[in-house]
Motif scaffolding. Structure first.
Motif, PDB file in Angstrom:
ATOM      1  N   MET A   1       0.937  -1.280  -0.110  1.00 57.97           N
ATOM      2  CA  MET A   1      -0.163   0.117   0.268  1.00 57.97           C
ATOM      3  C   MET A   1       1.016   1.371  -0.101  1.00 57.97           C
ATOM      4  O   MET A   1       1.582   1.427   0.863  1.00 57.97           O
ATOM      5  CB  MET A   1      -0.927  -0.061   1.409  1.00 57.97           C
ATOM      6  CG  MET A   1      -1.854   1.078   1.247  1.00 57.97           C
ATOM      7  SD  MET A   1      -2.827   1.221   2.806  1.00 57.97           S
ATOM      8  CE  MET A   1      -3.564  -0.641   2.674  1.00 57.97           C
ATOM      9  N   SER A   2       0.595   2.136  -0.901  1.00 59.68           N
ATOM     10  CA  SER A   2       1.599   3.237  -1.073  1.00 59.68           C
ATOM     11  C   SER A   2       1.091   4.455   0.098  1.00 59.68           C
ATOM     12  O   SER A   2      -0.103   4.460   0.300  1.00 59.68           O
ATOM     13  CB  SER A   2       1.254   3.755  -2.594  1.00 59.68           C
ATOM     14  OG  SER A   2       0.340   4.264  -2.887  1.00 59.68           O
ATOM     15  N   SER A   3       1.989   5.027   0.472  1.00 62.18           N
ATOM     16  CA  SER A   3       1.696   6.214   1.460  1.00 62.18           C
ATOM     17  C   SER A   3       0.989   7.278   0.677  1.00 62.18           C
ATOM     18  O   SER A   3       1.321   7.883  -0.266  1.00 62.18           O
ATOM     19  CB  SER A   3       2.903   6.802   2.040  1.00 62.18           C
ATOM     20  OG  SER A   3       3.695   5.809   2.734  1.00 62.18           O
ATOM     21  N   PRO A   4      -0.322   7.536   1.119  1.00 60.08           N
ATOM     22  CA  PRO A   4      -1.008   8.699   0.579  1.00 60.08           C
ATOM     23  C   PRO A   4      -0.333   9.965   0.759  1.00 60.08           C
ATOM     24  O   PRO A   4       0.227  10.155   2.016  1.00 60.08           O
ATOM     25  CB  PRO A   4      -2.469   8.572   1.307  1.00 60.08           C
ATOM     26  CG  PRO A   4      -2.018   8.166   2.778  1.00 60.08           C
ATOM     27  CD  PRO A   4      -0.965   7.168   2.504  1.00 60.08           C
ATOM     28  N   VAL A   5      -0.568  10.833  -0.144  1.00 58.51           N
ATOM     29  CA  VAL A   5       0.034  12.382   0.042  1.00 58.51           C
ATOM     30  C   VAL A   5      -1.623  13.232   0.468  1.00 58.51           C
ATOM     31  O   VAL A   5      -2.365  13.271  -0.571  1.00 58.51           O
ATOM     32  CB  VAL A   5       0.384  12.893  -1.198  1.00 58.51           C
ATOM     33  CG1 VAL A   5       0.809  14.436  -1.210  1.00 58.51           C
ATOM     34  CG2 VAL A   5       1.602  12.024  -1.633  1.00 58.51           C
ATOM     35  N   LEU A   6      -1.333  13.640   1.628  1.00 60.85           N
ATOM     36  CA  LEU A   6      -2.448  14.257   2.318  1.00 60.85           C
ATOM     37  C   LEU A   6      -2.505  15.851   1.814  1.00 60.85           C
ATOM     38  O   LEU A   6      -1.385  16.447   1.785  1.00 60.85           O
ATOM     39  CB  LEU A   6      -2.608  14.052   3.558  1.00 60.85           C
ATOM     40  CG  LEU A   6      -2.503  12.595   4.068  1.00 60.85           C
ATOM     41  CD1 LEU A   6      -2.402  12.552   5.603  1.00 60.85           C
ATOM     42  CD2 LEU A   6      -3.879  11.987   3.752  1.00 60.85           C
ATOM     43  N   ARG A   7      -3.792  16.365   2.047  1.00 59.38           N
ATOM     44  CA  ARG A   7      -4.079  17.909   1.958  1.00 59.38           C
ATOM     45  C   ARG A   7      -4.998  17.987   3.014  1.00 59.38           C
ATOM     46  O   ARG A   7      -5.914  17.341   2.949  1.00 59.38           O
ATOM     47  CB  ARG A   7      -3.927  18.327   0.564  1.00 59.38           C
ATOM     48  CG  ARG A   7      -5.226  17.773   0.012  1.00 59.38           C
ATOM     49  CD  ARG A   7      -5.578  18.340  -1.381  1.00 59.38           C
ATOM     50  NE  ARG A   7      -6.586  17.621  -2.254  1.00 59.38           N
ATOM     51  CZ  ARG A   7      -7.848  18.074  -2.014  1.00 59.38           C
ATOM     52  NH1 ARG A   7      -8.281  18.876  -1.098  1.00 59.38           N
ATOM     53  NH2 ARG A   7      -9.006  17.352  -2.664  1.00 59.38           N
ATOM     54  N   PRO A   8      -5.135  19.427   3.510  1.00 57.95           N
ATOM     55  CA  PRO A   8      -6.080  19.834   4.378  1.00 57.95           C
ATOM     56  C   PRO A   8      -7.534  20.120   3.348  1.00 57.95           C
ATOM     57  O   PRO A   8      -7.304  20.521   2.123  1.00 57.95           O
ATOM     58  CB  PRO A   8      -5.566  21.080   5.102  1.00 57.95           C
ATOM     59  CG  PRO A   8      -4.555  21.552   4.262  1.00 57.95           C
ATOM     60  CD  PRO A   8      -3.989  20.437   3.437  1.00 57.95           C
ATOM     61  N   GLY A   9      -8.541  20.000   3.851  1.00 57.50           N
ATOM     62  CA  GLY A   9      -9.935  20.531   3.092  1.00 57.50           C
ATOM     63  C   GLY A   9      -9.816  21.906   3.118  1.00 57.50           C
ATOM     64  O   GLY A   9      -9.136  22.520   3.650  1.00 57.50           O
ATOM     65  N   PRO A  10     -10.990  22.487   2.233  1.00 53.68           N
ATOM     66  CA  PRO A  10     -10.949  23.895   2.191  1.00 53.68           C
ATOM     67  C   PRO A  10     -11.192  24.632   3.595  1.00 53.68           C
ATOM     68  O   PRO A  10     -10.648  26.110   3.363  1.00 53.68           O
ATOM     69  CB  PRO A  10     -12.214  24.109   1.179  1.00 53.68           C
ATOM     70  CG  PRO A  10     -12.813  22.830   1.426  1.00 53.68           C
ATOM     71  CD  PRO A  10     -11.908  21.740   1.572  1.00 53.68           C
ATOM     72  N   ARG A  11     -11.878  24.112   4.539  1.00 48.77           N
ATOM     73  CA  ARG A  11     -11.872  24.831   5.739  1.00 48.77           C
ATOM     74  C   ARG A  11     -10.735  24.255   6.603  1.00 48.77           C
ATOM     75  O   ARG A  11     -10.496  24.795   7.818  1.00 48.77           O
ATOM     76  CB  ARG A  11     -13.391  24.608   6.356  1.00 48.77           C
ATOM     77  CG  ARG A  11     -14.217  25.146   5.433  1.00 48.77           C
ATOM     78  CD  ARG A  11     -15.758  25.005   6.204  1.00 48.77           C
ATOM     79  NE  ARG A  11     -16.808  25.464   5.461  1.00 48.77           N
ATOM     80  CZ  ARG A  11     -17.284  24.822   4.337  1.00 48.77           C
ATOM     81  NH1 ARG A  11     -17.070  23.763   4.051  1.00 48.77           N
ATOM     82  NH2 ARG A  11     -18.235  25.371   3.595  1.00 48.77           N
ATOM     83  N   ASN A  12      -9.875  23.266   6.372  1.00 49.74           N
ATOM     84  CA  ASN A  12      -9.201  22.641   7.302  1.00 49.74           C
ATOM     85  C   ASN A  12      -9.863  22.802   8.821  1.00 49.74           C
ATOM     86  O   ASN A  12      -9.458  22.927   9.731  1.00 49.74           O
ATOM     87  CB  ASN A  12      -7.887  23.515   7.763  1.00 49.74           C
ATOM     88  CG  ASN A  12      -6.859  22.588   8.260  1.00 49.74           C
ATOM     89  OD1 ASN A  12      -6.892  21.646   8.528  1.00 49.74           O
ATOM     90  ND2 ASN A  12      -5.751  23.503   8.946  1.00 49.74           N
ATOM     91  N   SER A  13     -10.893  21.955   8.727  1.00 55.56           N
ATOM     92  CA  SER A  13     -12.100  21.803   9.771  1.00 55.56           C
ATOM     93  C   SER A  13     -12.876  20.475   9.544  1.00 55.56           C
ATOM     94  O   SER A  13     -13.018  19.959   8.559  1.00 55.56           O
ATOM     95  CB  SER A  13     -12.929  23.061   9.970  1.00 55.56           C
ATOM     96  OG  SER A  13     -13.836  22.890  11.285  1.00 55.56           O
ATOM     97  N   ILE A  14     -13.424  20.420  10.642  1.00 55.94           N
ATOM     98  CA  ILE A  14     -14.211  19.061  10.623  1.00 55.94           C
ATOM     99  C   ILE A  14     -15.561  18.939   9.737  1.00 55.94           C
ATOM    100  O   ILE A  14     -15.960  18.137   9.241  1.00 55.94           O
ATOM    101  CB  ILE A  14     -14.585  18.588  12.214  1.00 55.94           C
ATOM    102  CG1 ILE A  14     -15.200  17.063  12.143  1.00 55.94           C
ATOM    103  CG2 ILE A  14     -15.739  19.532  12.838  1.00 55.94           C
ATOM    104  CD1 ILE A  14     -15.269  16.616  13.518  1.00 55.94           C
ATOM    105  N   THR A  15     -16.009  20.225   9.479  1.00 53.94           N
ATOM    106  CA  THR A  15     -17.187  20.636   8.434  1.00 53.94           C
ATOM    107  C   THR A  15     -16.389  20.458   6.941  1.00 53.94           C
ATOM    108  O   THR A  15     -17.405  20.282   6.294  1.00 53.94           O
ATOM    109  CB  THR A  15     -17.681  21.956   8.813  1.00 53.94           C
ATOM    110  OG1 THR A  15     -16.663  22.809   8.770  1.00 53.94           O
ATOM    111  CG2 THR A  15     -18.359  21.868  10.091  1.00 53.94           C
TER     112      THR A  15
END
Length: 339
Positions: A1-15
């Motif tokens: 399994m390759s390591s995922p490249v992550l990014r925050p969502g547009p609000r960087n929040s739980i919403t």
């Protein structure tokens, strides 16, 4: 399994997780408040409880073998055991909307909750016969929206850590190739410290995205004397409350596994953690907008790993964004000390 490249969502929040809303209400004189997390549609949920001093409501029904599978909302509150009333206020707001588990013609909103201890932070807790948390819970639920304030707000208003003012933090991460989203919300009121010794650097620094809590990086060299500096070791007086949520479709058993893995995020961001003097509670919820395909167990492992890192970031952001209470001798905030 390759390591995922992550990014925050547009609000960087739980919403950033589809179907999740957050509302907050507080009382400045009380130095306490409530945070309500509402799900636009009932969400599959479970919970993992650690530490020696938890204060919870309706967490038993979130065990995988129990009948109720989905919840309508969560209530996080200050006030110690008095704050458990907050869930009743959230229930009242949902009942007005016709929400809840159908039992014949009746509907019962399912609102588990958890509390933290903030009774000795300098606020006026002389509230008379009934504590104000039911009304604060109602106000928080009716204020639910996608924009989430951070720091000394809602249930995080009166929160503290060993060395610096605590608070409410949130973060999100989106898996690549149109993958699911993970969001985290944490109310940080820990016996331990979110920063390394007396420095400005956060234990969660290795997981930071886009300088979201200062961009200072990790401590280059650790001194053992920085590992543990509790300020007020009072039994039951320290708790970090958290929710990790995903838009993936999970079973209740899988949500339980997600909550268990996510607890590692607290241990990566707070030193020490899960002590007999803490009452750490991590809920996990799945709103079901994203279907997991292929290697389901492998994907669940990735989700849990990302949830732990995202929760660690949310903890650091809660302390980073906090402001000191306006009382003599109040605990300093990170920004007061490091600016």
């Amino acid at each position: 399994m390759s390591s995922p490249v992550l990014r925050p969502g547009p609000r960087n929040s739980i919403t950033d997780v589809a179907g999740v809303l957050v509302g907050q209400a507080e009382d400045a004189g009380l130095a306490s408040g409530v945070t309500a997390i509402l799900f636009e549609h009932p969400a599959v949920a479970s919970v993992d409880v650690r530490g020696g001093g938890p204060g919870t409501r309706e967490t038993d029904l979130l065990a995988p073998e129990k009948t109720i599978e989905k919840i309508d909302a969560l209530a996080f509150s200050g006030g110690s055991a008095f704050g458990l009333d907050a869930a009743a206020g959230v229930m009242a707001a949902l009942a007005e909307q016709g929400r809840g588990f159908a039992v014949g013609p009746a509907r019962v909103p399912i609102v588990p909750g958890a509390i933290l201890f903030d009774l000795t932070n300098g606020g006026n807790k002389d509230w008379g016969r009934f504590p104000p948390y039911r009304d604060l819970g109602y106000r928080a639920a009716t204020a639910a929206r996608r924009d989430v304030a951070l720091g000394s707000v809602g249930a995080g208003l009166g929160a503290r850590t060993a060395t610096l003012k605590g608070g409410l933090g949130a973060a999100s991460a989106v898996l690549p190739e149109h993958g699911p989203t993970i969001g985290a919300l944490a109310v940080v009121n820990a016996l331990g410290s979110a920063t390394v010794g007396q420095s400005a650097r956060f234990w969660a620094a290795p997981f930071e995205m886009q300088a979201e809590f200062g961009g200072l990086g990790a401590e280059p060299e650790l001194d053992p004397k920085d590992w543990f500096s509790p300020a007020k070791p009072v039994a039951g007086a320290n708790t970090t409350l958290a929710l990790v949520a995903t838009d993936a479709r999970l079973t209740k058993t899988e949500a339980k596994a997600l909550a268990v893995m996510a607890q590692d995020g607290l241990a990566r961001a707070l030193i020490p953690c899960h002590t007999p003097l803490d009452g750490d509670v991590v809920f996990a919820a799945a709103t079901g907008h994203f279907e997991l395909d292929g290697d389901r167990l492998g994907m669940l492992a990735v989700l849990g790993h990302v949830a732990a890192m995202t929760l660690a970031r949310a903890v650091a952001r809660g302390v980073y964004e906090a402001t000191a209470l306006p009382f003599p001798g109040a605990q300093p905030a990170w920004r007061d000390r490091f600016g």
